[in-house]
Design a protein around this motif. Structure first.
Motif, PDB file in Angstrom:
ATOM      1  N   THR A 124       1.405  -0.874  -0.394  1.00  0.00           N
ATOM      2  CA  THR A 124       0.055   0.407  -0.058  1.00  0.00           C
ATOM      3  C   THR A 124       0.626   1.144   0.234  1.00  0.00           C
ATOM      4  O   THR A 124       1.756   0.626   0.800  1.00  0.00           O
ATOM      5  CB  THR A 124      -1.070   0.273   0.917  1.00  0.00           C
ATOM      6  N   ASP A 125      -0.048   2.961  -0.307  1.00  0.00           N
ATOM      7  CA  ASP A 125       1.045   3.485   0.051  1.00  0.00           C
ATOM      8  C   ASP A 125       1.665   3.898   0.951  1.00  0.00           C
ATOM      9  O   ASP A 125       1.123   3.528   2.049  1.00  0.00           O
ATOM     10  CB  ASP A 125       0.117   4.709  -0.702  1.00  0.00           C
ATOM     11  N   HIS A 126       2.972   4.511   0.946  1.00  0.00           N
ATOM     12  CA  HIS A 126       4.009   4.467   2.272  1.00  0.00           C
ATOM     13  C   HIS A 126       3.324   5.438   3.264  1.00  0.00           C
ATOM     14  O   HIS A 126       3.137   4.950   4.563  1.00  0.00           O
ATOM     15  CB  HIS A 126       4.841   5.386   1.756  1.00  0.00           C
ATOM     16  N   HIS A 127       2.139   6.856   2.562  1.00  0.00           N
ATOM     17  CA  HIS A 127       1.026   7.108   3.885  1.00  0.00           C
ATOM     18  C   HIS A 127       0.106   7.657   2.969  1.00  0.00           C
ATOM     19  O   HIS A 127      -0.378   7.817   1.589  1.00  0.00           O
ATOM     20  CB  HIS A 127       1.885   8.552   4.271  1.00  0.00           C
ATOM     21  N   THR A 128      -1.309   7.196   3.435  1.00  0.00           N
ATOM     22  CA  THR A 128      -2.489   7.212   3.242  1.00  0.00           C
ATOM     23  C   THR A 128      -3.326   8.537   4.484  1.00  0.00           C
ATOM     24  O   THR A 128      -3.836   8.786   3.477  1.00  0.00           O
ATOM     25  CB  THR A 128      -3.442   5.939   3.090  1.00  0.00           C
ATOM     26  N   LEU A 129      -2.347   8.573   5.588  1.00  0.00           N
ATOM     27  CA  LEU A 129      -3.214   9.737   6.538  1.00  0.00           C
ATOM     28  C   LEU A 129      -1.365  10.425   6.830  1.00  0.00           C
ATOM     29  O   LEU A 129      -0.470   9.433   6.805  1.00  0.00           O
ATOM     30  CB  LEU A 129      -3.522   9.004   7.521  1.00  0.00           C
ATOM     31  N   ALA A 130      -0.993  11.796   6.461  1.00  0.00           N
ATOM     32  CA  ALA A 130       0.290  12.059   7.187  1.00  0.00           C
ATOM     33  C   ALA A 130      -0.298  12.694   9.402  1.00  0.00           C
ATOM     34  O   ALA A 130      -1.303  13.252   8.743  1.00  0.00           O
ATOM     35  CB  ALA A 130       0.667  12.503   6.549  1.00  0.00           C
ATOM     36  N   MET A 131       0.124  12.694  10.015  1.00  0.00           N
ATOM     37  CA  MET A 131      -0.165  13.843  10.461  1.00  0.00           C
ATOM     38  C   MET A 131       0.840  14.462  11.681  1.00  0.00           C
ATOM     39  O   MET A 131       2.071  14.089  11.565  1.00  0.00           O
ATOM     40  CB  MET A 131      -0.877  12.766  12.049  1.00  0.00           C
ATOM     41  N   THR A 132       0.883  15.773  11.459  1.00  0.00           N
ATOM     42  CA  THR A 132       1.816  16.734  12.546  1.00  0.00           C
ATOM     43  C   THR A 132       1.302  17.424  13.604  1.00  0.00           C
ATOM     44  O   THR A 132       0.508  17.989  13.809  1.00  0.00           O
ATOM     45  CB  THR A 132       2.610  17.565  11.281  1.00  0.00           C
ATOM     46  N   LEU A 133       2.296  17.899  14.673  1.00  0.00           N
ATOM     47  CA  LEU A 133       1.836  18.218  15.578  1.00  0.00           C
ATOM     48  C   LEU A 133       2.333  19.441  15.846  1.00  0.00           C
ATOM     49  O   LEU A 133       3.034  20.091  15.108  1.00  0.00           O
ATOM     50  CB  LEU A 133       2.804  18.002  17.032  1.00  0.00           C
ATOM     51  N   GLY A 134       1.307  20.644  15.885  1.00  0.00           N
ATOM     52  CA  GLY A 134       0.883  22.023  15.680  1.00  0.00           C
ATOM     53  C   GLY A 134       0.352  22.949  16.571  1.00  0.00           C
ATOM     54  O   GLY A 134      -0.160  22.048  17.577  1.00  0.00           O
ATOM     55  N   PRO A 135       0.077  24.218  16.112  1.00  0.00           N
ATOM     56  CA  PRO A 135      -0.703  25.464  17.139  1.00  0.00           C
ATOM     57  C   PRO A 135      -2.093  25.022  17.244  1.00  0.00           C
ATOM     58  O   PRO A 135      -2.718  25.689  17.886  1.00  0.00           O
ATOM     59  CB  PRO A 135      -0.111  26.169  16.960  1.00  0.00           C
TER      60      PRO A 135
END
Length: 377
Positions: free
Chosen positions: A234-245
């Motif tokens: 499957t794709d390396h990422h289907t969802l990416a998530m990052t911490l932010g304000p």
């Protein structure tokens, strides 16, 4: 297992997790979704949205006075649903379950109700809410739109491997036909809680973690997350998530046929007066060739091609988060892409910083310092 070559032991990623670090998956998730199905937005001007969508490479599968459905050439559900609203906003993603039993299993586990989707989509859905407050829809048995004629990749001569003779290359300057939705990137003030929610509820697994320089012991601040379909890549990422304000949509990405389709499609968008945010380049995490654009409502969208595919056996890689580490080659990441160019978006982020530092969440002064280092790295 111990003798298996570590695919992350290369130039761009560290050897993997240290003892006690996040494993990047849970043992018994409620379900394992198969893919991202579509993204849902509200926008006030559907005509303007459709004009950009066609220049970007979508086809319209449904148009009414209050709704626009956009598709790629691959068979399946539409990629993007846009409803008329008083302001532009992202409503949330929909993920494709293996079958209706998984939708029911999720509903039972979370105390939610399974509901029929509109006839234009077909199938059923359960609506959940992740820890950042975003609506997350899981669907099954939706109508499958038939495939459309694809944009064929060019036949290339690669070094001495000659596949094309007595023929020229003349890729037309036209929209790069979108094949499918690849992934969505989200920012959250509750990164760890939200990450763990997606792993436990949807069975997603982490391909790569990023951490702030000098803060690895405090844990990761970004993850690239894929579907777990066992031995099926499957794709390396289907969802990416990052911490932010702030809790917000960052961008979404759509696959096109090849590099020439992406580049010529970009020239078409420039000719039409649209704004390139960043590109063309090749990412590190995921390896995609990318090109980022702003739509008329300010949403960031990406053309990509030649991305990585992983099966369930690969463990997460770990690497520091840096601006220069976003690409192997290409122009430096722009202020617009980083969200720090002067304008409404950067002002919202700045106000969000002060609000987040006052609230009880994962974005504190240490994370703010780490984020400022990323922007200048």
């Amino acid at each position: 297992m111990a003798n298996r070559r570590d695919p992350h032991a290369g130039l761009h990623s560290e050897q993997g997790a240290l003892r006690g670090e996040h494993p990047g998956r849970v043992t018994n998730p409620i379900v394992k979704v198969h893919d991202v199905a579509w993204l849902e937005f509200e926008k006030p001007d559907l005509r303007r949205a459709e004009v950009f969508a066609h220049a970007f490479g979508f086809e319209t599968s449904l148009r009414t006075s209050d709704e626009l459905q956009l598709r790629g050439t691959d068979p399946g559900a539409p990629c993007v649903l846009i409803r008329r609203g008083s302001r532009s906003r992202f409503l949330g993603p929909a993920f494709l379950a293996a079958d209706a039993n998984d939708v029911l299993r999720l509903a039972n586990a979370t105390g939610r109700t399974v509901a029929a989707l509109p006839e234009s989509l077909g199938g059923v859905a359960v609506d959940l809410t992740d820890p950042s407050g975003l609506r997350v829809r899981v669907v099954s048995d939706t109508h499958r739109l038939p495939a459309l004629p694809p944009q064929e990749p060019l036949v290339l001569n690669a070094g001495h491997d000659l596949a094309r003779t007595n023929a020229t290359q003349r890729p037309p300057r036209e929209p790069a036909k979108v094949q499918r939705l690849g992934h969505v990137v989200l920012q959250t003030t509750t990164y760890r809680a939200t990450l763990d929610w997606y792993l436990a509820h949807l069975g997603l697994i982490v391909s790569d973690f990023l951490f702030h320089s000098g803060q690895r012991a405090r844990g990761p601040v970004m993850s690239f997350i894929r579907c777990d379909r066992g031995s099926t890549p499957t794709d390396h990422h289907t969802l990416a998530m990052t911490l932010g304000p702030t809790n917000r949509y960052v961008h979404s990405a759509y696959q096109v046929a090849d590099f020439d389709a992406l580049a010529a499609g970009g020239e078409h968008l420039l000719d039409a007066g649209y704004h390139r945010s960043w590109g063309i380049g090749r990412h590190i995490q995921g390896s995609q060739i990318f090109d980022y654009w702003r739509d008329p409502d300010g949403f960031l969208v990406e053309h990509f091609t030649d991305g990585d595919l992983f099966d369930c056996t690969l463990e997460p890689g770990w690497a520091p988060m840096t601006a220069s580490g976003l690409a192997q080659w290409g122009p430096p990441a722009t202020k617009d892409f980083m969200g720090i160019a002067p304008g409404r978006e950067s002002l919202r982020e700045l106000r969000g910083v002060f609000a987040a530092l006052r609230d009880d969440n994962e974005f504190d002064l240490h994370r703010l310092r780490g984020l400022l280092k990323v922007a200048s790295s």
